[in-house]
Enzyme design. Structure first.
Site, PDB file in Angstrom:
ATOM      1  N   SER A 168      50.297 -46.093  -9.005  1.00  0.00           N
ATOM      2  CA  SER A 168      50.369 -45.401  -7.722  1.00  0.00           C
ATOM      3  C   SER A 168      50.594 -43.895  -7.867  1.00  0.00           C
ATOM      4  O   SER A 168      49.886 -43.087  -7.248  1.00  0.00           O
ATOM      5  CB  SER A 168      51.512 -46.049  -6.920  1.00  0.00           C
ATOM      6  OG  SER A 168      51.821 -45.311  -5.796  1.00  0.00           O
ATOM      7  N   HIS A 188      58.462 -53.632  -6.497  1.00  0.00           N
ATOM      8  CA  HIS A 188      59.618 -53.751  -5.607  1.00  0.00           C
ATOM      9  C   HIS A 188      60.928 -53.320  -6.248  1.00  0.00           C
ATOM     10  O   HIS A 188      61.997 -53.573  -5.702  1.00  0.00           O
ATOM     11  CB  HIS A 188      59.729 -55.182  -5.087  1.00  0.00           C
ATOM     12  CG  HIS A 188      58.705 -55.492  -4.027  1.00  0.00           C
ATOM     13  ND1 HIS A 188      57.819 -54.546  -3.562  1.00  0.00           N
ATOM     14  CD2 HIS A 188      58.416 -56.622  -3.339  1.00  0.00           C
ATOM     15  CE1 HIS A 188      57.032 -55.093  -2.640  1.00  0.00           C
ATOM     16  NE2 HIS A 188      57.367 -56.359  -2.492  1.00  0.00           N
ATOM     17  N   HIS A 195      55.496 -53.618   3.342  1.00  0.00           N
ATOM     18  CA  HIS A 195      55.665 -55.075   3.278  1.00  0.00           C
ATOM     19  C   HIS A 195      56.987 -55.457   2.629  1.00  0.00           C
ATOM     20  O   HIS A 195      57.559 -54.696   1.873  1.00  0.00           O
ATOM     21  CB  HIS A 195      54.508 -55.711   2.497  1.00  0.00           C
ATOM     22  CG  HIS A 195      54.386 -57.187   2.720  1.00  0.00           C
ATOM     23  ND1 HIS A 195      54.280 -58.091   1.683  1.00  0.00           N
ATOM     24  CD2 HIS A 195      54.392 -57.918   3.866  1.00  0.00           C
ATOM     25  CE1 HIS A 195      54.184 -59.315   2.195  1.00  0.00           C
ATOM     26  NE2 HIS A 195      54.263 -59.238   3.515  1.00  0.00           N
ATOM     27  N   SER A 243      45.412 -58.840   1.055  1.00  0.00           N
ATOM     28  CA  SER A 243      45.636 -57.786   2.054  1.00  0.00           C
ATOM     29  C   SER A 243      44.401 -56.896   2.163  1.00  0.00           C
ATOM     30  O   SER A 243      44.038 -56.458   3.269  1.00  0.00           O
ATOM     31  CB  SER A 243      46.861 -56.959   1.689  1.00  0.00           C
ATOM     32  OG  SER A 243      46.818 -56.540   0.340  1.00  0.00           O
TER      33      SER A 243
HETATM   34  N1  SAH Z   1      49.067 -57.077  -1.216  1.00  0.00           N
HETATM   35  C1  SAH Z   1      48.896 -58.217  -2.103  1.00  0.00           C
HETATM   36  C2  SAH Z   1      50.117 -58.488  -2.978  1.00  0.00           C
HETATM   37  C3  SAH Z   1      50.522 -57.354  -3.885  1.00  0.00           C
HETATM   38  S1  SAH Z   1      51.565 -57.882  -5.207  1.00  0.00           S
HETATM   39  C4  SAH Z   1      48.502 -59.445  -1.300  1.00  0.00           C
HETATM   40  O1  SAH Z   1      48.165 -59.327  -0.115  1.00  0.00           O
HETATM   41  O2  SAH Z   1      48.499 -60.548  -1.851  1.00  0.00           O
HETATM   42  C5  SAH Z   1      52.003 -56.342  -5.889  1.00  0.00           C
HETATM   43  C6  SAH Z   1      50.909 -55.635  -6.660  1.00  0.00           C
HETATM   44  O3  SAH Z   1      51.390 -54.315  -6.919  1.00  0.00           O
HETATM   45  C7  SAH Z   1      50.570 -56.229  -8.027  1.00  0.00           C
HETATM   46  O4  SAH Z   1      49.211 -56.573  -8.082  1.00  0.00           O
HETATM   47  C8  SAH Z   1      50.915 -55.122  -9.034  1.00  0.00           C
HETATM   48  O5  SAH Z   1      49.981 -55.005 -10.090  1.00  0.00           O
HETATM   49  C9  SAH Z   1      50.888 -53.882  -8.166  1.00  0.00           C
HETATM   50  N2  SAH Z   1      51.748 -52.793  -8.627  1.00  0.00           N
HETATM   51  C10 SAH Z   1      53.057 -52.860  -8.957  1.00  0.00           C
HETATM   52  N3  SAH Z   1      53.526 -51.652  -9.302  1.00  0.00           N
HETATM   53  C11 SAH Z   1      52.476 -50.782  -9.188  1.00  0.00           C
HETATM   54  C12 SAH Z   1      52.317 -49.377  -9.419  1.00  0.00           C
HETATM   55  N4  SAH Z   1      53.331 -48.608  -9.822  1.00  0.00           N
HETATM   56  N5  SAH Z   1      51.107 -48.836  -9.215  1.00  0.00           N
HETATM   57  C13 SAH Z   1      50.058 -49.600  -8.815  1.00  0.00           C
HETATM   58  N6  SAH Z   1      50.155 -50.925  -8.566  1.00  0.00           N
HETATM   59  C14 SAH Z   1      51.340 -51.508  -8.768  1.00  0.00           C
HETATM   60 MG    MG Z   2      54.501 -58.029  -0.556  1.00  0.00          MG
END
Ligand code: SAH
Ligand code: MG
Length: 205
Positions: A117, A137, A162, A45
């Site tokens: 985050s 998620h 997403h 992404s």
């Molecule tokens: N956007 C990506 C897919 C993201 S997968 C693509 O295009 O392929 C989800 C990501 O969120 C993972 O890499 C995970 O490490 C991150 N993630 C999950 N919880 C999080 C949090 N609380 N803070 C920061 N990153 C987080």
């Molecule tokens: Mg996703």
């Protein structure tokens, strides 16, 4: 849309039409402020966002602790052994993320923030043209991302979420729940749904 490398060589979880929508959003909101994503993984992404932002001389903040979500952990459905550091016992997508940006020549348009985050948001004050939420998620993670970042979207800017599945039979409900929360807030209006990418425009109240 022009991408500098073959997108199929980048690991990730994003359909081509969703990526194209991110590219256009990043390009078209760049004048309002930088873009920020939560959840970069290996940079799929990020690549679309950075390519779009680059057209306008814009910038993408890419937030991820790079330790994977629940579903990436050992034994879970989306675990990738190649992204696992046996010696440390942790997932690490940051090396692969950097490699993606380097290969694409887009490093100068991306500021990686390797942190959870909520911590990345703690002192944030810059209005954002685009916020793309694609992090954890679980209900708690999605609600935290919404609370932390939705208020940072500039008027006229876009909040994109997403993995929107209105039917619970198709997938987890946490992203859909924050999408509904954004609509109920009165601060956003639905602007587009591309695949599972729900886009909301921040009203200029
Ligand atoms: N956007 C990506 C897919 C993201 S997968 C693509 O295009 O392929 C989800 C990501 O969120 C993972 O890499 C995970 O490490 C991150 N993630 C999950 N919880 C999080 C949090 N609380 N803070 C920061 N990153 C987080
Ligand atoms: Mg996703």
């Amino acid at each position: 849309m022009h991408l500098p490398i073959d997108i199929d060589t980048v690991k990730g979880f994003l359909a081509p039409e969703e990526g194209e929508a991110l590219y256009q959003l990043a390009r078209d909101t760049a004048a309002l402020g930088p873009a920020l994503e939560i959840g970069s993984y290996c940079g799929k992404s990020t690549l679309y966002l950075a390519a779009g932002a680059a057209e306008q001389g814009g910038l993408v903040y890419a937030v991820d602790h790079h330790q994977g979500s629940e579903e990436h952990q050992p034994g879970e459905e989306y675990h990738d052994q190649a992204l696992y550091r046996d010696e440390d016992g942790v997932m690490d997508s940051f090396t692969e993320f950097r490699r993606t940006l380097r290969r694409a020549g887009l490093e100068q348009h991306v500021v990686p923030i390797v942190a959870p985050s909520a911590r990345a948001a703690r002192h944030w004050q810059t209005p954002l043209g685009l916020v793309f939420i694609d992090g954890g998620h679980s209900e708690a993670a999605a609600q935290t991302d919404y609370r932390a970042w939705a208020p940072q979207v500039a008027p006229g800017g876009v909040l994109a979420i997403h993995d929107i599945f209105p039917d619970p039979a198709d997938g987890g409900q946490a992203p859909y729940n924050i999408y509904q929360r954004a609509l109920a807030s009165g601060l956003f209006e639905a602007s587009a749904m591309v695949g599972t990418l729900g886009c909301l425009r921040r009203l200029d109240l």
